[in-house]
Design a protein around this motif. Structure first.
Motif, PDB file in Angstrom:
ATOM      1  N   GLU A 323       0.821  -1.287  -0.447  1.00  0.00           N
ATOM      2  CA  GLU A 323       0.235  -0.041  -0.043  1.00  0.00           C
ATOM      3  C   GLU A 323       1.076   1.176   0.685  1.00  0.00           C
ATOM      4  OE1 GLU A 323      -3.309  -1.826   2.512  1.00  0.00           O
ATOM      5  OE2 GLU A 323      -2.071  -1.043   3.597  1.00  0.00           O
ATOM      6  N   LYS A 326       0.283   3.795  -2.485  1.00  0.00           N
ATOM      7  CA  LYS A 326      -0.845   4.619  -2.981  1.00  0.00           C
ATOM      8  C   LYS A 326      -0.496   5.154  -1.935  1.00  0.00           C
ATOM      9  CE  LYS A 326      -4.828   2.517  -3.560  1.00  0.00           C
ATOM     10  NZ  LYS A 326      -5.164   3.060  -4.843  1.00  0.00           N
ATOM     11  N   GLU A 353      -8.897  -1.316  -1.075  1.00  0.00           N
ATOM     12  CA  GLU A 353      -7.794  -0.855  -0.921  1.00  0.00           C
ATOM     13  C   GLU A 353      -7.059  -0.775  -0.392  1.00  0.00           C
ATOM     14  OE1 GLU A 353      -8.504   1.351  -4.906  1.00  0.00           O
ATOM     15  OE2 GLU A 353     -10.470   0.285  -5.745  1.00  0.00           O
ATOM     16  N   MET A 354      -7.367  -0.579   0.620  1.00  0.00           N
ATOM     17  CA  MET A 354      -6.570   0.136   1.999  1.00  0.00           C
ATOM     18  C   MET A 354      -6.714  -0.541   3.513  1.00  0.00           C
ATOM     19  SD  MET A 354      -5.495   4.264   2.757  1.00  0.00           S
ATOM     20  CE  MET A 354      -4.780   4.061   1.033  1.00  0.00           C
ATOM     21  N   THR A 358      -3.683   1.786   7.468  1.00  0.00           N
ATOM     22  CA  THR A 358      -3.032   2.499   6.889  1.00  0.00           C
ATOM     23  C   THR A 358      -3.431   3.808   6.987  1.00  0.00           C
ATOM     24  OG1 THR A 358      -1.781   0.613   5.544  1.00  0.00           O
ATOM     25  CG2 THR A 358      -2.217   3.018   4.223  1.00  0.00           C
TER      26      THR A 358
END
Length: 425
Positions: A323, A326, A353-354, A358
């Motif tokens: 990650e 991003k 996606e995360m 994070t």
């Protein structure tokens, strides 16, 4: 439970301190006592909100408070803007997701919070809160009274309003104290924008309001530490006394509300203009980069360039390498554009996606005014208050930008180094 990623964040914290030491105007000295005091204050403040028995009730109260402010603001927005501000729709709605309008559902919060902050200042509530934090910073980090008060004011006011609070003492500030005031102003955010950030993130990050509040508070001691490392105080200097009176005054409650609203309007217009211009500039930049051939099968964009450049820093804060690109991009957006754009894009990242870890780390890393646009605001705002030291301010402002940017990253690394269970996950 201590995990490998916690050690990764600790290493990132040490790396940030080393980078600032390398920038120092006097590398022969390092404020070890201040470092211990600043990190101690950060840990204590985190534990007070997330670690103590009953802390979840406090967190829920904060979240409910933000929701309440949002609901109250929505009533005023609907009254003025009708269906565009969230009122009854005159047409059949086929895509409810398209009803959200940033200009009508987020920016009005800044007007309400700005007016409310001015009213609480006039009623001396905010003054006492700032005084308590000022005494805390004075006792734990050895700051002079004026510096401690300015640091505390930065948590709730803006980076230009806080110097006004200690305007009577500005001419007594040493070079190190002046730099410290600039760095802390860039490392924190104003109370008027905290609620807006929490509103943006609440759908994607649990307890977003609590995280945003803590992020701004604990980045203040981080800013103090990094400022003292980069521009150390000379022996025997510093320590201007402050009696906690202020030149920031309102004639009445109505005067506070009206002036607070006008100040908020100025912030809203500034944010709106910056968002329009910078989003357009990014689109133009991506259009120019499209003339280059694809890299690894994907078009070259500003997002990808920033992601590659800042990915190592994101990893050092505790973000998993998968990650890091991003997260690195979000750091670049925050620095080159504004934290507002970065928060909007963080909130728009799909859940799959995360990771939540994070998202939390990036919330702390992005929560500060340290961006290129703030350089001009700092020079013009503080320069007006201290015209005789304008050249000195200009000479230090870029170092202050780097230190302020790294202060929020230091805060994020410290949060990443703490056990996951502390935050209720």
């Amino acid at each position: 439970m201590f995990r490998p990623e916690n050690a990764q964040s600790l290493a990132g914290l040490a790396f940030i301190l080393v980078v600032c030491w390398a920038m120092s105007e006097n590398r022969r000295t390092f404020p070890w006592k201040l470092a211990a005091g600043a990190i101690f204050v950060q840990i204590v403040l985190i534990l007070l909100l997330f670690g103590l028995p009953g802390s979840q009730a406090v967190i829920q109260t904060i979240n409910n408070g933000v929701d309440g402010l949002g609901a109250a603001t929505a009533q005023g927005t609907r009254f003025v803007f009708g269906y565009m501000g969230g009122g009854d729709q005159p047409y059949q709605v086929t895509n409810s997701g398209a009803l959200f309008t940033f200009a009508f559902q987020v920016l009005p919060l800044i007007l309400v919070i700005s007016a409310l902050s001015a009213l609480l200042w006039h009623w001396h509530v905010l003054k006492w809160v700032i005084r308590i934090f000022g005494i805390l910073f004075q006792r734990t980090m050895g700051l002079g009274g004026a510096s401690a008060l300015a640091v505390a004011a930065n948590i709730f006011l803006g980076m230009i309003e806080s110097p006004i609070v200690i305007r009577a003492y500005l001419d007594r500030l040493t070079r190190s104290e002046l730099f410290l005031m600039m760095v802390v102003g860039l490392a924190t955010v104003a109370g008027s924008t905290m609620v807006a950030y929490a509103t943006i993130l609440k759908a994607s990050l649990p307890n977003a309001a609590a995280h945003v509040l803590v992020a701004s508070i604990i980045s203040a001691p981080a800013g103090v530490l990094l400022a003292r490392i980069v521009v150390p105080e000379k022996q025997g200097l510093g320590g201007a006394y402050a009696d906690y009176t202020s030149l920031l005054k309102y004639d009445s409650a109505i005067d506070a509300i009206s002036k607070g609203t006008m100040d908020g309007l100025s912030v809203v217009l500034n944010i709106s203009a910056i968002l329009i211009v910078f989003v357009a500039l990014v689109a133009i930049g991506n259009g120019l980069l499209s003339v280059f051939p694809p890299v690894y099968g994907e078009p070259l964009t500003i997002e990808r360039v920033l992601g590659v450049f800042f990915a190592p820093l994101a990893w050092a804060m505790g973000v998993h390498w998968d990650e890091a690109l991003k997260a690195g991009y979000l750091l670049g957006v925050k620095l080159m554009l504004t934290e507002f754009i970065a928060f909007i894009q963080l909130g728009a990242v799909p859940a799959g996606e995360m990771s939540e870890r994070t998202r939390m780390i990036m919330t702390y890393a992005l929560c500060g005014f340290a961006n290129v646009g703030s350089v001009g605001i700092t020079v013009s705002g503080i320069g007006v208050l201290m015209p005789e030291r304008r050249n000195e301010i200009i000479g230090m402002v870029w170092k202050a930008l780097v230190a302020g940017f790294l202060a929020t990253c230091m805060t994020a690394a410290l949060v990443g180094a703490m056990p996951h269970e502390l935050f209720g996950r």
